[in-house]
Write a protein that holds these residues in place. Sequence first.
Motif, mmCIF file in Angstrom:
data_model
loop_
_atom_site.group_PDB
_atom_site.id
_atom_site.type_symbol
_atom_site.label_atom_id
_atom_site.label_comp_id
_atom_site.label_asym_id
_atom_site.label_seq_id
_atom_site.Cartn_x
_atom_site.Cartn_y
_atom_site.Cartn_z
ATOM 1 N N LEU A 1 5.212 3.764 11.601
ATOM 2 C CA LEU A 1 5.822 3.959 10.279
ATOM 3 C C LEU A 1 6.971 2.994 10.039
ATOM 4 O O LEU A 1 7.141 2.491 8.917
ATOM 5 N N GLN A 2 7.744 2.709 11.061
ATOM 6 C CA GLN A 2 8.823 1.730 10.905
ATOM 7 C C GLN A 2 8.254 0.358 10.553
ATOM 8 O O GLN A 2 8.782 -0.340 9.684
ATOM 9 N N ALA A 3 7.158 -0.023 11.215
ATOM 10 C CA ALA A 3 6.528 -1.321 10.928
ATOM 11 C C ALA A 3 5.976 -1.349 9.503
ATOM 12 O O ALA A 3 6.124 -2.358 8.798
ATOM 13 N N LEU A 4 5.345 -0.267 9.066
ATOM 14 C CA LEU A 4 4.824 -0.207 7.695
ATOM 15 C C LEU A 4 5.961 -0.372 6.684
ATOM 16 O O LEU A 4 5.822 -1.106 5.698
ATOM 17 N N ALA A 5 7.083 0.293 6.926
ATOM 18 C CA ALA A 5 8.234 0.192 6.024
ATOM 19 C C ALA A 5 8.779 -1.233 6.013
ATOM 20 O O ALA A 5 9.093 -1.777 4.946
ATOM 21 N N GLN A 6 8.873 -1.850 7.179
ATOM 22 C CA GLN A 6 9.381 -3.223 7.267
ATOM 23 C C GLN A 6 8.470 -4.207 6.536
ATOM 24 O O GLN A 6 8.931 -5.221 6.018
ATOM 25 N N GLN A 7 7.188 -3.891 6.483
ATOM 26 C CA GLN A 7 6.221 -4.744 5.781
ATOM 27 C C GLN A 7 6.223 -4.492 4.274
ATOM 28 O O GLN A 7 5.491 -5.138 3.534
ATOM 29 N N GLY A 8 7.041 -3.542 3.818
ATOM 30 C CA GLY A 8 7.181 -3.283 2.395
ATOM 31 C C GLY A 8 6.249 -2.232 1.827
ATOM 32 O O GLY A 8 6.178 -2.058 0.604
ATOM 33 N N HIS A 9 5.536 -1.513 2.663
ATOM 34 C CA HIS A 9 4.646 -0.457 2.192
ATOM 35 C C HIS A 9 5.461 0.770 1.793
ATOM 36 O O HIS A 9 6.543 1.016 2.313
ATOM 37 N N ASP A 10 4.916 1.549 0.872
ATOM 38 C CA ASP A 10 5.538 2.811 0.465
ATOM 39 C C ASP A 10 5.053 3.916 1.403
ATOM 40 O O ASP A 10 3.847 4.072 1.608
ATOM 41 N N ILE A 11 5.991 4.680 1.930
ATOM 42 C CA ILE A 11 5.664 5.767 2.851
ATOM 43 C C ILE A 11 6.114 7.081 2.229
ATOM 44 O O ILE A 11 7.258 7.219 1.811
ATOM 45 N N TYR A 12 5.175 8.030 2.173
ATOM 46 C CA TYR A 12 5.436 9.357 1.623
ATOM 47 C C TYR A 12 5.183 10.402 2.699
ATOM 48 O O TYR A 12 4.237 10.275 3.481
ATOM 49 N N TYR A 13 6.015 11.414 2.719
ATOM 50 C CA TYR A 13 5.859 12.533 3.637
ATOM 51 C C TYR A 13 5.507 13.754 2.797
ATOM 52 O O TYR A 13 6.175 14.046 1.803
ATOM 53 N N ILE A 14 4.437 14.448 3.210
ATOM 54 C CA ILE A 14 3.969 15.617 2.459
ATOM 55 C C ILE A 14 3.743 16.739 3.467
ATOM 56 O O ILE A 14 2.758 16.741 4.200
ATOM 57 N N THR A 15 4.688 17.671 3.496
ATOM 58 C CA THR A 15 4.643 18.736 4.498
ATOM 59 C C THR A 15 4.709 20.104 3.841
ATOM 60 O O THR A 15 5.403 20.293 2.849
ATOM 61 N N SER A 16 4.003 21.033 4.428
ATOM 62 C CA SER A 16 4.022 22.395 3.900
ATOM 63 C C SER A 16 5.050 23.263 4.619
ATOM 64 O O SER A 16 4.988 24.488 4.544
ATOM 65 N N MET B 1 0.840 -1.188 0.000
ATOM 66 C CA MET B 1 0.000 0.000 0.000
ATOM 67 C C MET B 1 0.884 1.250 0.000
ATOM 68 O O MET B 1 2.033 1.213 0.403
ATOM 69 N N LYS B 2 0.275 2.351 -0.406
ATOM 70 C CA LYS B 2 0.958 3.649 -0.428
ATOM 71 C C LYS B 2 0.323 4.548 0.638
ATOM 72 O O LYS B 2 -0.848 4.897 0.553
ATOM 73 N N PHE B 3 1.153 4.881 1.643
ATOM 74 C CA PHE B 3 0.708 5.706 2.759
ATOM 75 C C PHE B 3 1.353 7.085 2.680
ATOM 76 O O PHE B 3 2.551 7.195 2.436
ATOM 77 N N GLY B 4 0.565 8.126 2.936
ATOM 78 C CA GLY B 4 1.084 9.485 2.974
ATOM 79 C C GLY B 4 0.819 10.114 4.333
ATOM 80 O O GLY B 4 -0.229 9.875 4.938
ATOM 81 N N PHE B 5 1.784 10.891 4.790
ATOM 82 C CA PHE B 5 1.674 11.504 6.113
ATOM 83 C C PHE B 5 2.147 12.952 6.088
ATOM 84 O O PHE B 5 3.207 13.257 5.541
ATOM 85 N N ASP B 6 1.355 13.812 6.700
ATOM 86 C CA ASP B 6 1.818 15.141 7.067
ATOM 87 C C ASP B 6 2.797 14.920 8.223
ATOM 88 O O ASP B 6 2.790 13.858 8.854
ATOM 89 N N ILE B 7 3.618 15.894 8.529
ATOM 90 C CA ILE B 7 4.583 15.739 9.623
ATOM 91 C C ILE B 7 4.122 16.469 10.886
ATOM 92 O O ILE B 7 3.858 15.855 11.916
ATOM 93 N N ASP B 8 4.018 17.792 10.792
ATOM 94 C CA ASP B 8 3.744 18.607 11.974
ATOM 95 C C ASP B 8 2.330 18.401 12.493
ATOM 96 O O ASP B 8 1.349 18.535 11.749
ATOM 97 N N ASP B 9 2.237 18.051 13.764
ATOM 98 C CA ASP B 9 0.973 17.823 14.461
ATOM 99 C C ASP B 9 0.211 16.622 13.926
ATOM 100 O O ASP B 9 -0.965 16.434 14.222
ATOM 101 N N THR B 10 0.911 15.810 13.142
ATOM 102 C CA THR B 10 0.380 14.535 12.684
ATOM 103 C C THR B 10 1.306 13.425 13.169
ATOM 104 O O THR B 10 0.862 12.505 13.848
ATOM 105 N N LEU B 11 2.579 13.532 12.839
ATOM 106 C CA LEU B 11 3.576 12.565 13.321
ATOM 107 C C LEU B 11 4.313 13.081 14.551
ATOM 108 O O LEU B 11 4.655 12.306 15.441
ATOM 109 N N ILE B 12 4.577 14.376 14.564
ATOM 110 C CA ILE B 12 5.286 14.975 15.704
ATOM 111 C C ILE B 12 4.407 16.036 16.359
ATOM 112 O O ILE B 12 3.600 16.686 15.701
#
Length: 187
Positions: A80-95, A1-12
């Motif tokens: 996110l580390q587990a998703l990466a280890q499972q082979g998923h694509d991780i994208y970061y999209i921050t403004s 799967m392809k996962f996208g994440f904002d950074i500020d106030d979403t991950l940190i």
Amino acid sequence: MKFGFDIDDTLIDLRAHAFSLYNTKLGKNVALEAFQALQRVEIHEPFGLTDAEGSAMWSSSLEEIYFTDCPSFEGALETLQALAQQGHDIYYITSRPKQHCKQTSEWMKAQGFPITEGHFFCGMQDTEKVAIIKELALDVYVDDKPAVLETLQDVKTKVILKNQSYNQHVELPRLNHWHDFLELVNN
């Protein structure tokens, strides 16, 4: 799967980190409850700052806010580390501003976030995030800002709202704790 994440106030927990820095810089002791009650993204009001003063404070503090010891939300890094280890694509999209992109990517890597070349997007306005999300055809995208997520109603991407005090009015799948992320994805 392809996962996208904002950074500020979403991950940190950037705003809470900045709130603590404001207390130190301004020599105040404004309680965390004032932060948790905020109905907008900006954090300056409990310190008695006007919008202009708050904007100036944020701008002059960016390096310290962005690149010191801002914590990730509990479970975010591990998820996110587990998703990466499972082979998923991780994208970061921050403004975050363009001038902070390279340092942000390096800071995220140093924190242990899995970053793949070409999967880090930075320096756009919130409204421009939508085009990137659509172009990547993400399966899931997580952000804290309603203005971003509400513009994704016409795409196949499953959108998930990272819970914050300023987004309580939005009716979207809500991520309260990162430990619940996979359950939200699978529902």
